[in-house]
Design an enzyme around this catalytic site. Structure first.
Site, PDB file in Angstrom:
ATOM      1  CD  GLN A   1      -3.102   0.744   2.199  1.00 42.74           C
ATOM      2  OE1 GLN A   1      -3.195  -0.346   2.747  1.00 42.74           O
ATOM      3  NE2 GLN A   1      -3.910   1.743   2.479  1.00 42.74           N
TER       4      GLN A   1
ATOM      5  CB  SER B   1       2.609  -4.660   3.900  1.00 39.64           C
ATOM      6  OG  SER B   1       1.470  -4.550   4.713  1.00 39.64           O
ATOM      7  CG  LEU B   2      -1.531  -5.347  -0.776  1.00 43.39           C
ATOM      8  CD1 LEU B   2      -2.748  -6.217  -0.652  1.00 43.39           C
ATOM      9  CD2 LEU B   2      -1.833  -4.031  -1.425  1.00 43.39           C
TER      10      LEU B   2
ATOM     11  NE  ARG C   1      -3.075  -7.740   4.798  1.00 41.63           N
ATOM     12  CZ  ARG C   1      -2.256  -6.731   4.624  1.00 41.63           C
ATOM     13  NH1 ARG C   1      -2.612  -5.697   3.853  1.00 41.63           N
ATOM     14  NH2 ARG C   1      -1.073  -6.712   5.224  1.00 41.63           N
TER      15      ARG C   1
ATOM     16  CG  HIS D   1       2.818  -3.946   9.398  1.00 41.30           C
ATOM     17  ND1 HIS D   1       2.491  -5.229   9.029  1.00 41.30           N
ATOM     18  CD2 HIS D   1       2.694  -3.180   8.279  1.00 41.30           C
ATOM     19  CE1 HIS D   1       2.200  -5.247   7.741  1.00 41.30           C
ATOM     20  NE2 HIS D   1       2.310  -4.023   7.267  1.00 41.30           N
TER      21      HIS D   1
ATOM     22  CD  GLN E   1       1.806  -8.807   6.182  1.00 39.18           C
ATOM     23  OE1 GLN E   1       0.796  -8.120   6.184  1.00 39.18           O
ATOM     24  NE2 GLN E   1       2.307  -9.347   5.078  1.00 39.18           N
TER      25      GLN E   1
END
Length: 311
Positions: free
Chosen positions: A11, A91-92, A116, A201, A250
């Site tokens: 992102q 991440s994503l 998500r 996170h 995560q």
């Protein structure tokens, strides 16, 4: 050499207009965007191509938009890329890597990342938090600043260990601000507050992690066709059960990107490709190891250049 290494962005890499030229030039890409709209019951293609920056930046929109764009790019270059030896995503982007590895299907992947994003946005609304990039300070000193700022139940933690001298912190607004001041006093070159909707996170995403666990459990999974480097553990994941466990972890754990790049280097690769919008990961790779050469493939010109190359 273990084949091609694929890196998928996270992102923040989105931009208005992403994928429009690809869909105009290729009917199969246009079909992917139509399937995405139908799957999600929303005009994701319009948001990607014509939406406002604010609309596209919304977490529940940005995440499926980036996954869709990354998958469309891969759809175009897969036959040319050769055998994939390993994958990773920031991440994503880790979910995009699993999609490309056939761990789950296209429609399931879009539904997972849409949920998500919704869950992460809701957690940010329930417990407001923020993030800030700390530049020019080593990870140990940043962690010390966070620990000193985390008083009276407040949260401040390292969230993205991106490259030497580039660590993103996350947590409660006041604690992140305090950690930033302490980092400056310790010698940080800059402290940049990030325009985000929550403390990603970090432990403040615990509710989102619980919701994601349910979403992943309700999805049909297969074994990935190549190993994926986990953000949370910086280890290679090769089975679906471990994939689900680490994707849930995560959300509340730091993205260990530097260590992940090292895992890929240890495997030995013939070629590195960043697949998706932007070239942030290519830049981080050079900061981690100046000898690394990552080809960013993320729009019509770069796809054409890649398909026309002979390496």
């Amino acid at each position: 050499m273990s084949g091609v290494a694929l890196l998928f962005p996270g992102q923040g890499s989105q931009y208005v207009g992403m994928g429009r030229d690809l869909a105009e030039d290729d009917a199969s890409v246009r079909e992917l965007y139509e399937r995405a709209d139908d799957t999600l019951g929303m005009p994701l293609s319009r948001i990607c191509w014509e939406g406002s920056e604010e609309e596209l930046r919304a977490t529940e929109n940005a995440q499926p938009a980036i996954m869709l764009h990354s998958f469309a790019i891969w759809h175009l270059i897969a036959a040319r890329a050769g055998k994939v030896g390993i994958g990773a995503g920031h991440s994503l982007g880790e979910l995009s890597a699993y999609l490309v590895s056939d761990a789950f299907g296209f429609e399931d992947g879009l539904r997972i990342v849409r949920e998500r994003g919704r869950l992460m946005g809701a957690s940010g609304a329930d417990r407001p938090g923020t993030m800030a990039a700390i530049l020019g300070l080593d990870a140990e000193s940043v962690a010390d600043a966070c620990e000193r700022a985390a008083k009276a139940g407040r949260v401040a933690v390292p969230a993205n260990l991106n490259a030497p001298g580039q660590v993103v912190i996350s947590g409660d607004v006041e604690a992140v601000a305090a950690a930033g001041r302490l980092a400056s006093e310790a010698g940080a070159r800059r402290v940049l507050p990030l325009n985000v909707s929550g403390a990603f996170h970090s432990p403040l995403m615990a509710t989102a992690a619980d919701g994601l666990a349910a979403a992943l459990e309700g999805t049909n999974w297969g074994e990935p066709t190549f190993p994926i480097v986990s953000n949370a553990t910086a280890t290679l994941v090769t089975d679906s059960e471990e994939a689900r466990r680490t994707l849930i972890l995560q959300l509340t754990s730091p993205v260990r990107w530097m260590e992940g790049i090292e895992r890929i280097r240890e495997r030995g690769t013939a070629r590195w490709l960043e697949v998706g919008p932007g070239n942030v990961l290519s830049g981080l790779a050079r900061r981690i190891d100046r000898s690394l050469r990552v080809t960013a493939v993320g729009d019509s010109p770069s796809v054409d250049a890649y398909l026309g190359s002979s390496d």
